[in-house]
Write an enzyme that holds these catalytic residues in place. Structure first.
Site, PDB file in Angstrom:
ATOM      1  CB  CYS A  78     -11.878  -2.406  -4.836  1.00 25.82           C
ATOM      2  SG  CYS A  78     -12.347  -1.304  -3.489  1.00 25.82           S
ATOM      3  CG  HIS A 169     -14.259  -0.134  -8.076  1.00 23.95           C
ATOM      4  ND1 HIS A 169     -15.010  -1.249  -7.822  1.00 23.95           N
ATOM      5  CD2 HIS A 169     -14.061   0.443  -6.875  1.00 23.95           C
ATOM      6  CE1 HIS A 169     -15.264  -1.348  -6.532  1.00 23.95           C
ATOM      7  NE2 HIS A 169     -14.690  -0.320  -5.927  1.00 23.95           N
ATOM      8  CD  GLU A 171     -15.274  -2.748 -11.147  1.00 19.98           C
ATOM      9  OE1 GLU A 171     -14.035  -2.612 -11.302  1.00 19.98           O
ATOM     10  OE2 GLU A 171     -15.823  -2.614 -10.043  1.00 19.98           O
TER      11      GLU A 171
END
Lengths: 192, 279
Positions: A78, A169, A171
């Site tokens: 990002c 993202h 994560e």
């Protein structure tokens, strides 16, 4: 093996968790000296204006360029993708200017246009769950850049040698396969 | 992604640009900052849409705006302008003394204030995707934000150690959905980020809140009520990132000029306390 997460602002703890699920040790990096301890680096999502500003302030621009010159892998997610890019639409100066891509910030719209989707990523078998929050996208790639995935014909994951970047993202989900992919890149760079 | 960042109150395009340049991760577009709302008295409402639009036009970081507690229409109006987050805020005069907004009915994410775990989980149950401590806005006094952050943390620790049958009773005691409480029991944290707000007046205040476990910081009146807003804003951003680097905090705290004067909480009459608004 240790992988650093640039901890100036953004999703640091989440990346460290995903790195550890992928079998490496994750370390928050707040000072340039701490880069010496790690073999790979993740630049997390956050606000690229904030992260870029703090990177300049603390000497990270030069330090991370040297890190990259030494062939050590870097993964930008990002805002991290924006920070890696050689060219940012509508902005004169790039941040690190390492990766041969042109990016557009907030390319999908404002916060309420944020979304999740399943993405086919080259090199990973089943689709990856991707969370896009005010995400950037890759408008174009230069020589040597491999496009790993697209969403509605727009490029959202790319790799150039030891550099990896995603618009979204990885994560924020329990799916750590993109981190596994990066950990494997770091392993390979150590072997060579 | 706001984590680890500073969100700053701004009242016009010029302040928004200063905040962005200083490294803010978002700005809150307001007609008046909390300390001015206190001074002015009367009913505080949603900002003039012109101010919100003006701020949205000049910055590339997310723009937040405040709606009154329970004021569904103010929230819908701000959503229609395209703001990135809505704050259903006790800084403004509540429009409803019983019901908060049903935040699931919006596509824009909401941030809401909380002073304890019960309030935080009730707001999350209503659809909030970000929590902030209420603190006591516009006072420049950190004591209430500290109280709320500590209380939420200690309540989380208590919930973590409970057995399952105790959790059912605790859900009733706190007045929160059982599933959310079970999530806190298992993960040891709120399911959304928790920022500190309401009284941050210095870089050290911001760092203190990070030390206590905040995911980031809102600075309201502090910045543009200080002598040198630009320098002050940069100092807060740096102290938030490096909240454990005391030398650096000392460095950025030098010659900042006078911070906002501040108000001793016990001098506020109950009706002047914003943190008691909402439930």
């Amino acid at each position: 093996m240790k992988i650093g997460v640039l901890a100036l602002q953004g999703a640091v703890a989440e990346h460290i968790r995903s790195i550890e699920l992928a079998g490496a040790e994750g370390i928050a990096i707040k000072k340039v000296e701490e880069l010496e301890q790690v073999q790979g680096l993740i630049i997390p999502g956050g606000e690229s204006t904030t992260i870029g500003k703090l990177m300049r302030k603390y000497g990270f621009i030069e330090a991370i360029r040297q890190f990259s010159d030494a062939g050590k892998p870097i993964f930008g997610t990002c805002a991290g993708l924006i920070v890696l890019a050689k060219s940012i639409e509508g902005q004169e100066e790039p941040h690190l200017g390492l990766m041969n891509i042109t990016v557009a910030r907030n390319a999908f719209g404002r916060q309420r246009e944020s979304f999740e989707t399943d993405l086919d990523v080259k090199g990973i078998e089943e689709p990856v769950r991707a969370v896009f929050i005010r995400a950037p996208l890759i408008r174009s790639v230069g020589d040597g850049v491999d496009v790993l995935s697209s969403y509605n014909d727009e490029i959202v994951t790319a790799r150039e040698g030891h550099l990896l970047a995603s618009s979204y993202h990885p994560e924020l989900t329990d799916d750590y396969r993109l981190h596994q992919y990066f950990v494997d890149m770091v392993k390979a760079s150590q072997a060579s | 992604m706001q984590k680890g960042g500073v969100i700053m109150d701004v009242m016009n395009a010029e302040q928004a640009k200063i905040a962005e340049a200083a490294g803010a991760t978002a700005v809150m577009a307001l007609e008046r900052v909390p300390s001015d709302i206190r001074a002015a008295g009367g009913v505080a409402r949603m900002a003039d849409p012109t101010i919100v639009e003006e701020v949205m036009k000049v910055v590339s970081i997310p723009v937040m705006a405040k709606a009154r507690i329970g004021h569904y229409v103010e929230a819908k109006v701000l959503e229609s302008l395209g703001v990135d987050y809505l704050d259903e805020s006790e800084v403004l005069t509540p429009a409803d003394e019983v019901f908060h907004i049903d935040k699931w009915d919006f596509t824009v994410p909401f941030v809401c204030g909380a002073k304890d775990l019960g309030e935080a989980l009730r707001r999350i149950g209503e659809g909030a995707s970000m929590i902030r401590t209420k603190g006591e806005p516009g006072t420049g006094n950190i004591v209430e934000a500290v109280r709320h952050m500590r209380l939420i943390n200690s309540q989380i620790r208590k919930v973590q150690s409970m057995s399952k049958d105790e959790l059912y009773a605790e859900a009733k005691n706190l007045g929160v959905p059982y599933d959310l409480l079970l999530g806190v029991h298992e993960s040891g944290k709120l399911p959304v980020v928790n920022f500190a707000a309401g009284g941050v007046a210095t870089p050290a205040d911001a760092a203190l809140m990070m030390h206590l476990g905040a995911d980031g910081v809102f600075v309201g009146s502090g910045i543009f009520k200080s002598d040198n807003p630009e320098k002050f804003a940069r100092a807060i951003v740096e102290a938030t990132t490096h909240y454990q680097d005391y030398k650096l905090i000392a460095e950025v705290s030098k010659n900042l000029g006078a911070p906002m004067k501040g108000i001793e909480i016990s001098k506020l009459s109950p009706s002047e306390r914003m943190s008691d608004r909402g439930w």
